[in-house]
Design an enzyme around this catalytic site. Sequence first.
Site, PDB file in Angstrom:
ATOM      1  N   HIS A  98      -0.484  -0.966   5.587  1.00 62.38           N
ATOM      2  CA  HIS A  98      -0.078  -1.764   4.423  1.00 62.38           C
ATOM      3  C   HIS A  98      -1.200  -2.693   3.991  1.00 62.38           C
ATOM      4  O   HIS A  98      -2.110  -2.995   4.756  1.00 62.38           O
ATOM      5  CB  HIS A  98       1.173  -2.600   4.738  1.00 62.38           C
ATOM      6  CG  HIS A  98       1.025  -3.490   5.937  1.00 62.38           C
ATOM      7  ND1 HIS A  98       1.112  -3.021   7.232  1.00 62.38           N
ATOM      8  CD2 HIS A  98       0.773  -4.821   6.039  1.00 62.38           C
ATOM      9  CE1 HIS A  98       0.935  -4.015   8.073  1.00 62.38           C
ATOM     10  NE2 HIS A  98       0.713  -5.125   7.378  1.00 62.38           N
ATOM     11  N   HIS A 100      -1.857  -6.509   2.228  1.00 60.03           N
ATOM     12  CA  HIS A 100      -1.304  -7.812   1.831  1.00 60.03           C
ATOM     13  C   HIS A 100      -1.964  -8.257   0.521  1.00 60.03           C
ATOM     14  O   HIS A 100      -3.200  -8.224   0.407  1.00 60.03           O
ATOM     15  CB  HIS A 100      -1.671  -8.895   2.857  1.00 60.03           C
ATOM     16  CG  HIS A 100      -1.042  -8.751   4.192  1.00 60.03           C
ATOM     17  ND1 HIS A 100       0.033  -9.520   4.589  1.00 60.03           N
ATOM     18  CD2 HIS A 100      -1.344  -7.950   5.250  1.00 60.03           C
ATOM     19  CE1 HIS A 100       0.357  -9.209   5.834  1.00 60.03           C
ATOM     20  NE2 HIS A 100      -0.466  -8.256   6.258  1.00 60.03           N
TER      21      HIS A 100
HETATM   22  P1  5GP Z   1       0.490  -7.439   9.699  1.00 68.38           P
HETATM   23  O1  5GP Z   1       0.616  -8.554  10.691  1.00 68.38           O
HETATM   24  O2  5GP Z   1       0.810  -6.105  10.354  1.00 68.38           O
HETATM   25  O3  5GP Z   1      -0.788  -7.421   8.934  1.00 68.38           O
HETATM   26  O4  5GP Z   1       1.599  -7.731   8.598  1.00 68.38           O
HETATM   27  C1  5GP Z   1       2.955  -7.509   8.794  1.00 68.38           C
HETATM   28  C2  5GP Z   1       3.676  -8.373   7.811  1.00 68.38           C
HETATM   29  O5  5GP Z   1       5.011  -7.897   7.717  1.00 68.38           O
HETATM   30  C3  5GP Z   1       3.769  -9.847   8.228  1.00 68.38           C
HETATM   31  O6  5GP Z   1       3.096 -10.668   7.278  1.00 68.38           O
HETATM   32  C4  5GP Z   1       5.270 -10.121   8.284  1.00 68.38           C
HETATM   33  O7  5GP Z   1       5.633 -11.375   7.752  1.00 68.38           O
HETATM   34  C5  5GP Z   1       5.848  -8.981   7.468  1.00 68.38           C
HETATM   35  N1  5GP Z   1       7.193  -8.591   7.890  1.00 68.38           N
HETATM   36  C6  5GP Z   1       7.600  -8.359   9.168  1.00 68.38           C
HETATM   37  N2  5GP Z   1       8.904  -8.020   9.186  1.00 68.38           N
HETATM   38  C7  5GP Z   1       9.319  -8.026   7.887  1.00 68.38           C
HETATM   39  C8  5GP Z   1      10.575  -7.749   7.267  1.00 68.38           C
HETATM   40  O8  5GP Z   1      11.579  -7.431   7.906  1.00 68.38           O
HETATM   41  N3  5GP Z   1      10.635  -7.867   5.924  1.00 68.38           N
HETATM   42  C9  5GP Z   1       9.549  -8.210   5.158  1.00 68.38           C
HETATM   43  N4  5GP Z   1       9.734  -8.289   3.846  1.00 68.38           N
HETATM   44  N5  5GP Z   1       8.352  -8.483   5.715  1.00 68.38           N
HETATM   45  C10 5GP Z   1       8.233  -8.384   7.066  1.00 68.38           C
END
Ligand code: 5GP
Length: 139
Positions: A98, A100
């Site tokens: 993903h 951001h």
């Molecule tokens: P990463 O840490 O893998 O770069 O980003 C994962 C993102 O997913 C985090 O910023 C976290 O807040 C978001 N996230 C985790 N669980 C959920 C969820 O259940 N719903 C939404 N909308 N975002 C989520």
Amino acid sequence: MPSIFSKIILREIPAHIVYEDDQVIAFLDISQATKGHTLVVPKVEYKDIFEVPEKTSSRVFEVATKLAKAIQKAFGAHAMNILSNNGEYAGQTVFHFHIHLIPRYDKADENLFKLKNNQGNLTPDEYKERARLIKEALS
Ligand code: 5GP
């Protein structure tokens, strides 16, 4: 087991979806690091950038570009970080590729992604060798 994002795609858990087509979905990040923080996700579940086909990541970036402009318009965000964490050591916590979109609004936001500068520790030959290794791996 499907990722939390696949569960959102399948409507098994709720999310504030802002964009969807046959390949890509985008929804508000639950953390809302800043106002309008949005995630752009391919519908097919790939763990990270190392697994995602270039065709799919291209489409994700295309949608991210469209959404960046929409977020700028919606909230007046004239600065934005576009970030993708890949792998545990990069801070990835959801192992479904993903991007951001993190809009920035004021000076307090500006130092969040300062990268270490190692320029002074490298010789010209070390730069040359690093570039050579990457080019070699591409072929
Ligand atoms: P990463 O840490 O893998 O770069 O980003 C994962 C993102 O997913 C985090 O910023 C976290 O807040 C978001 N996230 C985790 N669980 C959920 C969820 O259940 N719903 C939404 N909308 N975002 C989520």
